[in-house]
Design a protein around this motif. Structure first.
Motif, mmCIF file in Angstrom:
data_model
loop_
_atom_site.group_PDB
_atom_site.id
_atom_site.type_symbol
_atom_site.label_atom_id
_atom_site.label_comp_id
_atom_site.label_asym_id
_atom_site.label_seq_id
_atom_site.Cartn_x
_atom_site.Cartn_y
_atom_site.Cartn_z
ATOM 1 N N MET A 1 -4.758 -47.921 30.434
ATOM 2 C CA MET A 1 -5.369 -47.155 29.354
ATOM 3 C C MET A 1 -6.334 -48.048 28.576
ATOM 4 O O MET A 1 -6.053 -49.225 28.357
ATOM 5 N N SER A 2 -7.456 -47.485 28.175
ATOM 6 C CA SER A 2 -8.495 -48.249 27.498
ATOM 7 C C SER A 2 -8.574 -47.842 26.022
ATOM 8 O O SER A 2 -8.613 -46.651 25.693
ATOM 9 N N TYR A 3 -8.575 -48.866 25.145
ATOM 10 C CA TYR A 3 -8.638 -48.620 23.710
ATOM 11 C C TYR A 3 -9.695 -49.532 23.086
ATOM 12 O O TYR A 3 -10.035 -50.578 23.632
ATOM 13 N N ARG A 4 -10.173 -49.119 21.932
ATOM 14 C CA ARG A 4 -11.008 -49.998 21.117
ATOM 15 C C ARG A 4 -10.543 -49.882 19.667
ATOM 16 O O ARG A 4 -10.210 -48.798 19.193
ATOM 17 N N GLU A 5 -10.509 -51.008 18.997
ATOM 18 C CA GLU A 5 -10.054 -51.017 17.606
ATOM 19 C C GLU A 5 -11.125 -50.404 16.709
ATOM 20 O O GLU A 5 -12.324 -50.623 16.906
ATOM 21 N N ILE A 6 -10.682 -49.609 15.743
ATOM 22 C CA ILE A 6 -11.622 -49.017 14.788
ATOM 23 C C ILE A 6 -11.124 -49.281 13.374
ATOM 24 O O ILE A 6 -9.923 -49.381 13.123
ATOM 25 N N ARG A 7 -12.059 -49.400 12.447
ATOM 26 C CA ARG A 7 -11.735 -49.705 11.050
ATOM 27 C C ARG A 7 -12.295 -48.624 10.139
ATOM 28 O O ARG A 7 -13.094 -47.794 10.544
ATOM 29 N N GLY A 8 -11.855 -48.686 8.897
ATOM 30 C CA GLY A 8 -12.369 -47.751 7.895
ATOM 31 C C GLY A 8 -11.844 -46.342 8.030
ATOM 32 O O GLY A 8 -12.489 -45.387 7.581
ATOM 33 N N VAL A 9 -10.673 -46.180 8.651
ATOM 34 C CA VAL A 9 -10.088 -44.848 8.846
ATOM 35 C C VAL A 9 -9.241 -44.483 7.626
ATOM 36 O O VAL A 9 -8.427 -45.289 7.155
ATOM 37 N N ASP A 10 -9.432 -43.275 7.117
ATOM 38 C CA ASP A 10 -8.590 -42.760 6.037
ATOM 39 C C ASP A 10 -7.419 -42.012 6.665
ATOM 40 O O ASP A 10 -7.611 -40.926 7.227
ATOM 41 N N PRO A 11 -6.193 -42.563 6.593
ATOM 42 C CA PRO A 11 -5.042 -41.929 7.262
ATOM 43 C C PRO A 11 -4.776 -40.505 6.803
ATOM 44 O O PRO A 11 -4.289 -39.684 7.578
ATOM 45 N N ASP A 12 -5.097 -40.211 5.555
ATOM 46 C CA ASP A 12 -4.792 -38.888 5.010
ATOM 47 C C ASP A 12 -5.760 -37.810 5.481
ATOM 48 O O ASP A 12 -5.503 -36.623 5.293
ATOM 49 N N LYS A 13 -6.874 -38.204 6.080
ATOM 50 C CA LYS A 13 -7.868 -37.225 6.505
ATOM 51 C C LYS A 13 -7.836 -36.968 8.016
ATOM 52 O O LYS A 13 -8.668 -36.235 8.531
ATOM 53 N N GLY A 51 -11.354 -40.370 20.894
ATOM 54 C CA GLY A 51 -12.533 -41.207 21.035
ATOM 55 C C GLY A 51 -13.430 -41.230 19.810
ATOM 56 O O GLY A 51 -14.135 -42.213 19.570
ATOM 57 N N GLU A 52 -13.422 -40.152 19.031
ATOM 58 C CA GLU A 52 -14.266 -40.079 17.837
ATOM 59 C C GLU A 52 -13.565 -40.631 16.602
ATOM 60 O O GLU A 52 -14.174 -40.724 15.527
ATOM 61 N N GLY A 53 -12.278 -40.953 16.734
ATOM 62 C CA GLY A 53 -11.538 -41.509 15.605
ATOM 63 C C GLY A 53 -11.204 -40.504 14.530
ATOM 64 O O GLY A 53 -11.002 -40.873 13.371
ATOM 65 N N LYS A 54 -11.088 -39.237 14.916
ATOM 66 C CA LYS A 54 -10.831 -38.189 13.931
ATOM 67 C C LYS A 54 -9.491 -37.466 14.137
ATOM 68 O O LYS A 54 -8.986 -36.832 13.214
ATOM 69 N N VAL A 55 -8.967 -37.531 15.344
ATOM 70 C CA VAL A 55 -7.738 -36.793 15.671
ATOM 71 C C VAL A 55 -6.647 -37.779 16.074
ATOM 72 O O VAL A 55 -6.851 -38.625 16.948
ATOM 73 N N ALA A 77 -8.996 -46.334 19.106
ATOM 74 C CA ALA A 77 -9.515 -45.102 19.699
ATOM 75 C C ALA A 77 -9.269 -45.148 21.193
ATOM 76 O O ALA A 77 -9.541 -46.165 21.845
ATOM 77 N N TRP A 78 -8.753 -44.067 21.733
ATOM 78 C CA TRP A 78 -8.463 -43.976 23.161
ATOM 79 C C TRP A 78 -9.732 -43.624 23.911
ATOM 80 O O TRP A 78 -10.441 -42.679 23.566
ATOM 81 N N GLU A 79 -10.023 -44.387 24.963
ATOM 82 C CA GLU A 79 -11.220 -44.153 25.767
ATOM 83 C C GLU A 79 -10.882 -44.086 27.252
ATOM 84 O O GLU A 79 -11.686 -44.466 28.100
#
Length: 227
Positions: A1-13, A51-55, A77-79
């Motif tokens: 499985m391929s992942y990339r680290e993402i920052r600046g995510v608001d957990p509540d949204k 992949g978009e870091g939203k779900v 993010a899962w890619e």
């Protein structure tokens, strides 16, 4: 499985993927242990997003545990290949120690979310709810009969019974037997049904007992045919 680290995510949204909601959450002492472990050691397994870091695909309880422990969560993010739905199922089935009954409940909740089978495929030959139920059963490695029991338990709306099965306290087959059988349809037999009329009934074996009263009320005798 391929992942990339993402920052600046608001957990509540974050929106939670519907497939993730079908799996039972870590509760009580197990959850408190998770909170304490994160407080001492930080979040070992990052929360997985699309992949978009939203779900949110995986990590509902880790997100809440981080909030309780006062620890900033990490996100990836899962890619990988396949669909987010397949990813959610794969992660949960591989990692969780779920009983057969818990997997059946998850399969029953999951079935309506599955996409329709492609026209001409083997799955397409088994149409409607039963086709999706069969595919969900295969994904969760559980029998169709247990998924049908789970569907009945969920359809009953009896919250306590559902909770007991999903928490692993009660087998789904036992819960289904505790349900009051659905009241058969009260319609009269068709007026043009002659003495040599034949009533054909198709359905899963698990629901046969619910349908037999129709035969008796309309004056038919039940006979089983194997095709």
């Amino acid at each position: 499985m391929s992942y990339r680290e993402i920052r600046g995510v608001d957990p509540d949204k974050l929106e939670v993927h519907p497939a993730a909601e079908v799996f039972p959450l870590v509760e009580n002492a197990e959850f408190e242990a998770l909170v304490e472990d994160i407080r001492k050691n930080g979040l070992r397994s990052p929360i997985v997003l699309d992949g978009e870091g939203k779900v949110l695909l995986d990590g509902r309880r880790r997100r809440l545990a981080c909030q309780r422990a006062g620890v900033e969560p990490r996100f990836v993010a899962w890619e990988g290949e396949g669909s987010p739905l397949e990813m959610v199922i794969s992660l949960n089935v591989q990692r969780r120690h779920m009983s057969e009954s818990q997997r059946a409940m998850a399969a029953a909740r999951l079935a309506p979310q599955l996409p329709a089978a492609e026209k001409g495929s083997a799955a397409c030959l088994n149409l409607g709810r039963q086709g999706r139920a069969a595919r969900a059963a295969a994904m969760l490695n559980v029998s169709r009969a247990l998924v049908e029991h789970a569907r009945r338990v969920l359809a009953s709306g009896e919250a306590e019974l559902i909770r007991q099965v999903e928490s692993g306290q009660l087998k789904v087959s036992t819960a289904a037997r505790q349900l009051r059988p659905p009241r058969p349809e009260t319609a009269e037999a068709p007026a043009d049904a002659g003495e040599n009329a034949v009533l054909l009934l198709w359905g899963p074996a698990a629901t046969l007992a619910e349908k037999l009263p129709v035969f008796d009320r309309w004056g038919f005798q039940y006979r089983q045919c194997r095709w």
